[in-house]
Scaffold this motif. Structure first.
Motif, PDB file in Angstrom:
ATOM      1  N   TYR A 197      52.107 -28.875  38.110  1.00  0.00           N
ATOM      2  CA  TYR A 197      51.638 -27.968  37.065  1.00  0.00           C
ATOM      3  C   TYR A 197      51.370 -26.596  37.694  1.00  0.00           C
ATOM      4  O   TYR A 197      51.239 -26.463  38.915  1.00  0.00           O
TER       5      TYR A 197
ATOM      6  N   THR B   2      44.707 -38.198  38.311  1.00  0.00           N
ATOM      7  CA  THR B   2      45.017 -37.719  36.961  1.00  0.00           C
ATOM      8  C   THR B   2      44.243 -36.457  36.585  1.00  0.00           C
ATOM      9  O   THR B   2      44.177 -36.103  35.413  1.00  0.00           O
ATOM     10  N   GLU B   3      43.626 -35.799  37.555  1.00  0.00           N
ATOM     11  CA  GLU B   3      42.896 -34.580  37.251  1.00  0.00           C
ATOM     12  C   GLU B   3      42.865 -33.692  38.484  1.00  0.00           C
ATOM     13  O   GLU B   3      43.238 -34.098  39.591  1.00  0.00           O
TER      14      GLU B   3
ATOM     15  N   ARG C 170      48.424 -25.403  27.936  1.00  0.00           N
ATOM     16  CA  ARG C 170      47.110 -25.823  27.436  1.00  0.00           C
ATOM     17  C   ARG C 170      46.074 -24.831  27.955  1.00  0.00           C
ATOM     18  O   ARG C 170      45.974 -24.588  29.174  1.00  0.00           O
TER      19      ARG C 170
ATOM     20  N   ASP D 210      41.912 -32.014  33.224  1.00  0.00           N
ATOM     21  CA  ASP D 210      42.068 -33.461  33.091  1.00  0.00           C
ATOM     22  C   ASP D 210      43.358 -33.793  32.353  1.00  0.00           C
ATOM     23  O   ASP D 210      44.093 -32.917  31.900  1.00  0.00           O
ATOM     24  N   GLY D 211      43.624 -35.092  32.243  1.00  0.00           N
ATOM     25  CA  GLY D 211      44.802 -35.547  31.507  1.00  0.00           C
ATOM     26  C   GLY D 211      46.107 -35.217  32.189  1.00  0.00           C
ATOM     27  O   GLY D 211      47.136 -35.013  31.522  1.00  0.00           O
ATOM     28  N   LEU D 212      46.133 -35.188  33.500  1.00  0.00           N
ATOM     29  CA  LEU D 212      47.346 -34.843  34.237  1.00  0.00           C
ATOM     30  C   LEU D 212      48.122 -36.106  34.604  1.00  0.00           C
ATOM     31  O   LEU D 212      47.559 -37.201  34.712  1.00  0.00           O
ATOM     32  N   ARG D 213      49.412 -35.936  34.820  1.00  0.00           N
ATOM     33  CA  ARG D 213      50.272 -37.048  35.224  1.00  0.00           C
ATOM     34  C   ARG D 213      50.436 -37.041  36.735  1.00  0.00           C
ATOM     35  O   ARG D 213      50.686 -36.007  37.351  1.00  0.00           O
TER      36      ARG D 213
ATOM     37  N   ARG E 242      37.730 -27.709  35.565  1.00  0.00           N
ATOM     38  CA  ARG E 242      38.286 -29.055  35.699  1.00  0.00           C
ATOM     39  C   ARG E 242      39.459 -29.216  34.753  1.00  0.00           C
ATOM     40  O   ARG E 242      39.365 -28.889  33.566  1.00  0.00           O
TER      41      ARG E 242
END
Length: 329
Positions: free
Chosen positions: A265, A217-218, A244, A257-260, A255
């Protein structure tokens, strides 16, 4: 007169007709020598009715050459090189065997190059300078980089190239985050340089040697920049176009974060500089980012008989996807 009679002319006959031929082909010195010898010798040729006509033609040709040479001197004195070159061309049209004219032509600088451009090439890591100049095997070009105004000659400033015939050159060691001027001079080997033709560029190298390390997720994006860079900003763009932005980083990494898991991306990187007291940004570098978990084998492959759309028998395979990865069968 006895001395002139002994001067070799390489002509089979010495008469006024041969003098006329010499004037026509631009052999002015030979024409004058031959005319002097023929006119000085007593005999039928001296009384030839062509004598006066040939003498006038020879004097007129010499006068045209003298006038052209005077025009050359006046033009060269005021650095009107185009006018000086045209005057010598007029003199050469009258006298093609005068080697002094050829020497004087070589002393005139070629026309300055035109359409000079300078642009930083990130792929080659240097500034590519290109121009259009005289296409002549005798003409070379010198390229100089300066940070203190237009250089007066090719030895002022940093010499990128001293003598090239190609009409482009790569500066492999450009200065970063400073306004630089590139000057191109044209010259004949051993002759004078032309006036410089210039182009300005401010080199702002983008981040290079980029890389990414991903987790479920990061992800962490890495890069390098020149010492002149004050930091790098990162903007993350999702598959749906959502953006973002992250704070400017000076650590050479960021870094995310908060990735699916499994979604692709794009991280957009820009280096920050200060040029002349003002902030400036490099071109954008894109880095693809796809979060992935630990890779593991498919453990629940199931096979069964089935009927194909064309009514023929087939086999159906089913399994559970591994998050973040594709499966080949």
């Amino acid at each position: 007169r006895r001395l002139l009679a002994l001067v070799p002319t390489n002509e089979p006959t010495l008469d006024f007709a041969s003098v006329t031929d010499m004037i026509a082909v631009g052999a002015l010195a030979r024409a004058r020598r031959t005319y002097t010898v023929v006119a000085a010798n007593p005999g039928d040729e001296a009384a030839n009715p062509l004598a006066a006509q040939v003498g006038e033609a020879l004097a007129a040709a010499e006068s045209r050459k003298s006038a052209a040479m005077d025009a050359y001197r006046r033009a060269f004195a005021v650095k009107d090189y185009a006018g000086a070159r045209a005057a010598l061309a007029d003199a050469r049209a009258v006298d093609r065997e005068d080697e002094e004219i050829s020497d004087l032509l070589l002393r005139i600088p070629p026309d300055p190059p035109v359409e000079v451009s300078a642009a930083y090439d990130p792929d080659r890591g240097g500034v590519l300078v290109s121009w259009r100049g005289t296409r002549d095997d005798d003409v070379c070009f010198a390229v100089v980089r300066s940070e203190a105004g237009t250089p007066a000659n090719p030895t002022s400033g940093f010499q990128v190239a001293s003598a090239v015939r190609d009409q482009q050159v790569l500066d492999r060691k450009p200065v970063a985050a400073r306004d630089a001027l590139y000057a191109v001079f044209a010259f004949h080997q051993g002759g004078e340089y032309s006036a410089p033709a210039t182009a300005r560029v401010t080199v702002l190298p983008p981040p290079f040697e980029t890389g990414v390390v991903v987790a479920a997720t990061e992800a962490t994006v890495f890069w390098r920049t020149p010492d002149q860079a004050t930091g790098v900003s990162v903007e993350l763009v999702g598959a749906d176009g959502a953006r973002r932005a992250f704070p400017v980083s000076t650590k050479g990494r960021q870094r995310l974060d908060g990735l699916r898991l499994g979604q692709t991306y794009t991280a957009l990187l820009q280096a920050h500089y200060v040029v002349g007291g003002r902030s400036a940004l490099s071109e954008t570098v894109a880095v693809s980012v796809t979060p992935r978990g630990l890779v593991r084998p498919v453990e629940d492959l199931r096979l069964g008989n089935t009927q194909m759309p064309n009514s023929k028998p087939g086999i159906r395979a089913e399994w559970t996807d591994i998050p973040g990865y594709t499966t080949d069968v």
